[in-house]
Design a protein around this motif. Structure first.
Motif, PDB file in Angstrom:
ATOM      1  N   TYR A  38     -16.606 -41.794  -7.539  1.00 53.18           N
ATOM      2  CA  TYR A  38     -15.648 -41.018  -6.509  1.00 53.18           C
ATOM      3  C   TYR A  38     -16.367 -40.911  -5.256  1.00 53.18           C
ATOM      4  CZ  TYR A  38     -13.916 -39.689 -11.031  1.00 53.18           C
ATOM      5  OH  TYR A  38     -13.217 -39.681 -12.288  1.00 53.18           O
ATOM      6  N   ARG A  65     -13.917 -34.004 -13.075  1.00 54.27           N
ATOM      7  CA  ARG A  65     -13.659 -35.394 -13.000  1.00 54.27           C
ATOM      8  C   ARG A  65     -14.235 -36.520 -14.084  1.00 54.27           C
ATOM      9  NH1 ARG A  65     -15.460 -36.191  -6.697  1.00 54.27           N
ATOM     10  NH2 ARG A  65     -17.187 -35.874  -7.717  1.00 54.27           N
ATOM     11  N   GLN A 115     -16.867 -30.815 -11.546  1.00 56.41           N
ATOM     12  CA  GLN A 115     -15.564 -30.777 -10.822  1.00 56.41           C
ATOM     13  C   GLN A 115     -14.148 -31.372 -11.500  1.00 56.41           C
ATOM     14  OE1 GLN A 115     -15.337 -31.832  -6.518  1.00 56.41           O
ATOM     15  NE2 GLN A 115     -17.471 -32.265  -6.728  1.00 56.41           N
ATOM     16  N   LYS A 155     -10.273 -36.924  -6.997  1.00 52.01           N
ATOM     17  CA  LYS A 155     -10.066 -36.785  -7.992  1.00 52.01           C
ATOM     18  C   LYS A 155     -10.052 -38.041  -8.851  1.00 52.01           C
ATOM     19  CE  LYS A 155     -10.122 -32.233  -8.259  1.00 52.01           C
ATOM     20  NZ  LYS A 155     -11.361 -31.538  -8.797  1.00 52.01           N
ATOM     21  N   ARG A 156      -9.408 -39.034  -8.125  1.00 50.71           N
ATOM     22  CA  ARG A 156      -9.281 -40.444  -8.679  1.00 50.71           C
ATOM     23  C   ARG A 156     -10.499 -41.455  -8.216  1.00 50.71           C
ATOM     24  NH1 ARG A 156      -4.411 -39.491 -10.929  1.00 50.71           N
ATOM     25  NH2 ARG A 156      -2.958 -38.318  -9.657  1.00 50.71           N
ATOM     26  N   SER A 190     -14.808 -35.602  -2.583  1.00 55.39           N
ATOM     27  CA  SER A 190     -14.193 -34.827  -3.423  1.00 55.39           C
ATOM     28  C   SER A 190     -12.899 -35.241  -4.270  1.00 55.39           C
ATOM     29  CB  SER A 190     -13.926 -33.432  -3.031  1.00 55.39           C
ATOM     30  OG  SER A 190     -12.984 -33.651  -2.003  1.00 55.39           O
ATOM     31  N   GLN A 249      -7.738 -31.974 -14.879  1.00 49.31           N
ATOM     32  CA  GLN A 249      -7.890 -33.335 -14.773  1.00 49.31           C
ATOM     33  C   GLN A 249      -6.348 -33.873 -14.123  1.00 49.31           C
ATOM     34  OE1 GLN A 249      -9.907 -34.307 -18.489  1.00 49.31           O
ATOM     35  NE2 GLN A 249     -10.085 -36.136 -17.292  1.00 49.31           N
ATOM     36  N   PRO A 250      -6.577 -35.037 -13.293  1.00 53.88           N
ATOM     37  CA  PRO A 250      -5.336 -35.589 -12.766  1.00 53.88           C
ATOM     38  C   PRO A 250      -4.449 -35.876 -13.862  1.00 53.88           C
ATOM     39  CG  PRO A 250      -7.086 -36.684 -11.802  1.00 53.88           C
ATOM     40  CD  PRO A 250      -7.783 -35.563 -12.816  1.00 53.88           C
TER      41      PRO A 250
END
Length: 248
Positions: A222, A207, A205, A227-228, A225, A90-91
């Protein structure tokens, strides 16, 4: 482009590019070298070797087929089932950011009135625990500035003047009557659950797609693709709702 799609595309391109090149190269190189040697060595054992080879091939095909079926089943299950918990992929939480977008707030109906709502365009600057938010068309009170220094929240608008409170949520409710999970937003904007969240759910993914904080349940949308998240929707059982679009 999703990672899986990119992987299979590169795999197809690799196969197409190199298959014909190396097939002819190695075929011509080794065919003459080993043809006579293998012919004399294995001709007498052709029947038994053929039987062994066919048996091995059958076993290999059965195992491969079973593995592929299992991988396909697992992939289908994973893509359709939300995974609970956090993941190292995860970010990270953004310690500083500048975002813009639109925010809409809805309050539940009361005995004296029905459900009410308002919206505003915003610009949000964050640095560690400090932030400044500028709202235009601000939820019925005109242009508004909200600042938080980590200890005290301050709101300034033409309608309310200057107001202060210990936290942004109390300040917003004091000034407008609206409720919003402002303290959790820096984490959610980053695509991560807040430390006080419970039951976070991730997609295939990794997220964040939903999380619960007290009475708030947040859902995340989202683009492609990314991530945020590009959109956060948070609701309470009583009918309070906040919808926030995000331009990173």
């Amino acid at each position: 482009m999703p990672v899986a799609t990119l992987f299979f595309q590169l795999s197809a391109e690799f196969k197409s590019k190199y298959k014909s090149k190396y097939k002819s190269k190695y075929k011509s190189k080794y065919k003459s070298k080993y043809k006579s040697k293998c012919k004399s060595k294995f001709q007498s054992k052709a029947k038994s070797q053929k039987l062994i080879l066919l048996t091995a091939m059958a076993a290999t095909l059965a195992i491969t087929s079973g593995c592929q079926s299992l991988k396909t089943a697992n992939a289908s299950h994973q893509s359709g089932t939300m995974i609970q918990g956090q993941n190292s992929e995860q970010p990270n939480k953004l310690e500083s950011f500048n975002i813009t977008g639109k925010i809409g707030v809805t309050t539940p109906a009361s005995d004296s009135s029905g459900a009410q709502g308002g919206s505003a365009f915003y610009a949000w600057g964050q640095q560690d625990d400090r932030f400044a938010i500028e709202l235009i068309g601000a939820l019925g009170i005109g242009k508004t500035n909200i600042e938080y220094d980590g200890q005290t929240a301050t709101l300034v608008s033409e309608k309310t003047g200057t107001l202060t409170a210990d936290d942004p949520e109390t300040l917003l409710k004091k000034a407008t009557g609206w409720q919003a999970p402002i303290s959790q937003m820096p984490y959610w904007i980053s695509g991560r659950p807040a430390p006080s969240d419970s039951a976070p759910k991730l997609d295939a993914q990794n997220r964040l797609i939903s999380s619960v904080n007290g009475e708030w349940t947040a859902n995340f949308t989202y683009k492609g693709s990314d991530k945020r998240p590009s959109k956060i929707s948070a609701v309470q059982p009583q009918g309070n709702k906040v919808v926030m679009t995000i331009n990173h």
